[in-house]
Design a protein around this motif. Structure first.
Motif, short mmCIF file in Angstrom:
data_model
loop_
_atom_site.label_atom_id
_atom_site.label_comp_id
_atom_site.label_asym_id
_atom_site.label_seq_id
_atom_site.Cartn_x
_atom_site.Cartn_y
_atom_site.Cartn_z
N PHE A 37 0.81 -1.22 0.00
CA PHE A 37 0.00 0.00 0.00
C PHE A 37 0.85 1.27 0.00
CE2 PHE A 37 -4.42 -1.52 1.68
CZ PHE A 37 -4.48 -2.43 0.62
N PRO A 38 1.85 1.42 0.87
CA PRO A 38 2.63 2.68 0.85
C PRO A 38 3.26 2.97 -0.51
CG PRO A 38 3.09 1.44 2.85
CD PRO A 38 2.28 0.53 1.97
N THR A 39 3.74 1.93 -1.18
CA THR A 39 4.32 2.12 -2.51
C THR A 39 3.26 2.57 -3.50
OG1 THR A 39 5.98 0.41 -2.08
CG2 THR A 39 5.57 0.99 -4.38
N ALA A 40 2.10 1.93 -3.44
CA ALA A 40 1.00 2.30 -4.35
C ALA A 40 0.56 3.74 -4.10
CB ALA A 40 -0.17 1.35 -4.16
N ILE A 70 -19.82 3.09 -4.24
CA ILE A 70 -19.31 1.74 -4.51
C ILE A 70 -18.46 1.25 -3.34
CG2 ILE A 70 -17.72 0.42 -5.96
CD1 ILE A 70 -20.32 0.89 -7.39
N SER A 71 -17.57 2.08 -2.84
CA SER A 71 -16.72 1.65 -1.72
C SER A 71 -17.54 1.40 -0.47
CB SER A 71 -15.62 2.68 -1.45
OG SER A 71 -16.15 3.95 -1.16
N TYR A 86 -11.92 -5.31 7.01
CA TYR A 86 -11.13 -5.74 5.85
C TYR A 86 -10.53 -4.54 5.11
CZ TYR A 86 -10.06 -8.39 1.55
OH TYR A 86 -9.43 -8.98 0.47
N LEU A 87 -11.24 -3.42 5.14
CA LEU A 87 -10.82 -2.24 4.39
C LEU A 87 -10.15 -1.18 5.26
CD1 LEU A 87 -14.00 -1.83 2.13
CD2 LEU A 87 -11.85 -2.96 1.56
N LYS A 88 -9.74 -1.55 6.46
CA LYS A 88 -9.25 -0.54 7.40
C LYS A 88 -8.00 0.20 6.91
CE LYS A 88 -6.67 -3.95 10.19
NZ LYS A 88 -5.32 -3.46 9.86
N ASP A 89 -7.19 -0.45 6.10
CA ASP A 89 -5.98 0.20 5.60
C ASP A 89 -6.17 0.88 4.25
OD1 ASP A 89 -4.48 -0.64 7.83
OD2 ASP A 89 -4.14 -2.61 6.93
N TYR A 90 -7.38 0.79 3.69
CA TYR A 90 -7.64 1.43 2.40
C TYR A 90 -7.79 2.93 2.60
CZ TYR A 90 -8.34 -2.97 -0.11
OH TYR A 90 -8.16 -4.19 -0.70
N LYS A 91 -7.26 3.69 1.67
CA LYS A 91 -7.36 5.15 1.67
C LYS A 91 -8.02 5.57 0.36
CE LYS A 91 -4.93 5.22 5.50
NZ LYS A 91 -5.58 5.47 6.81
N TRP A 92 -9.33 5.52 0.33
CA TRP A 92 -10.06 5.74 -0.92
C TRP A 92 -9.83 7.15 -1.46
CZ3 TRP A 92 -11.78 1.49 -3.07
CH2 TRP A 92 -12.15 0.41 -2.27
N PRO A 108 -3.80 -0.78 -5.61
CA PRO A 108 -4.00 -1.42 -4.31
C PRO A 108 -4.20 -0.36 -3.23
CG PRO A 108 -2.20 -2.48 -5.47
CD PRO A 108 -2.59 -1.28 -6.29
N GLY A 109 -5.19 -0.58 -2.39
CA GLY A 109 -5.47 0.37 -1.32
C GLY A 109 -6.53 1.39 -1.64
N GLY A 110 -7.08 1.34 -2.88
CA GLY A 110 -8.24 2.18 -3.17
C GLY A 110 -7.98 3.50 -3.85
N LYS A 111 -6.87 3.64 -4.53
CA LYS A 111 -6.55 4.89 -5.24
C LYS A 111 -7.00 4.77 -6.69
CE LYS A 111 -4.44 6.76 -1.69
NZ LYS A 111 -4.95 7.95 -0.99
N ILE A 112 -8.00 5.58 -7.06
CA ILE A 112 -8.71 5.40 -8.33
C ILE A 112 -8.50 6.59 -9.26
CG2 ILE A 112 -11.02 5.19 -9.34
CD1 ILE A 112 -11.74 3.82 -6.56
#
Length: 269
Positions: A37-40, A70-71, A86-92, A108-112
């Protein structure tokens, strides 16, 4: 060679321990969220800094609104099915970028990112929801990490083959055919299976978010028309053919509506 393959197989069996919550199947993933995630996130920020991000317009606001719905629907489904947090580390984050390319993606991690070039094909909020659901599904199912893991295995087997094959001529033949064979028989089907999985998960999520899943097949008919029929044979592609996707999405739409009904969603935008 057999001993090396056995060691690789045992390694995969031990490491492929994460479960895809949408399918219940074990997945091959050597990369934890804390690593990938940090790299993404850093790559996403760099991309935004190097491209023209559109903000404040009706289109940009629509992309954000659909993304949030959607998220939220994904989180509802995951919580209801035994995966709270499950989504606690996602940063949409949802951004519209000025680019004529017909594409959208989710890191990965929700960056769209949506490109403006895809909006004439999505045509509406429902069309955006089809694409958004599909791209979010890739992130939810860890497809990026799985592709990286598969690439590691592909490389590892190539190295193992070169170590195990002592005859120089035989080693040369192995190297000549391994790349093509492992791609056509391994990596490409693996990628197509991810696209199919993302189509099905995305359809379900968009329905729970209140968007009519029958729009998905219509969107891919527009995608097919836009391509002008220019596409490689399915077995040579990373994606299923347009016709395969249209048939699948048509068949799955009633099932997506049934899943949405479990959440009280019985009418659709």
């Amino acid at each position: 060679m057999k001993k090396i393959i056995l060691i690789v197989a045992i390694f995969l069996g031990v490491t492929a321990c994460k479960t895809n919550p949408f399918t219940g199947k074990k997945i091959m993933n050597f990369y934890p969220n804390s690593q990938i995630f940090p790299t993404a996130f850093a790559q996403y920020d760099q991309f935004l800094g190097e491209n023209k991000v559109i903000t404040g317009t009706a289109d940009a606001n629509r992309v954000t609104k659909v993304g949030q719905r959607i998220s939220s629907a994904a989180e509802r489904w995951l919580t209801a099915n035994g995966y709270p947090g499950y989504l606690k580390d996602y940063k949409w984050e949802y951004n519209l970028v000025d680019d004529k390319t017909v594409n959208a993606w989710c890191m990965p991690g929700g960056k769209i990112v949506f490109y403006t070039g895809i909006l004439p094909i999505t045509q509406s909020e429902r069309g955006i929801a089809v694409v958004m659901g599909h791209e979010v599904a890739h992130a939810l199912a860890d497809h990026g990490a799985q592709r990286m893991s598969a690439g590691m295995v592909q490389q590892g087997l190539a190295v193992a083959g070169n170590i195990a094959i002592k005859d120089e001529k035989a080693r040369g033949a192995f190297n000549q055919y391994y790349g093509v064979g492992s791609n056509i028989l391994g990596m490409l089907p693996f990628s197509r299976s991810h696209e199919t999985e993302a189509d099905r998960i995305g359809l379900q999520i968009m329905a729970i978010a209140g968007y009519d899943p029958t729009e998905a097949a219509d969107l891919w008919r527009r995608m097919k028309a836009n391509s002008g029929g220019q596409a490689p044979p399915e077995f040579m592609s990373t994606h299923p053919s347009n016709d395969t996707r249209i048939a699948n999405l048509t068949a799955w739409a009633p099932l997506a509506k049934q899943e949405a009904a479990k959440f009280g969603v019985v009418s659709f935008r």
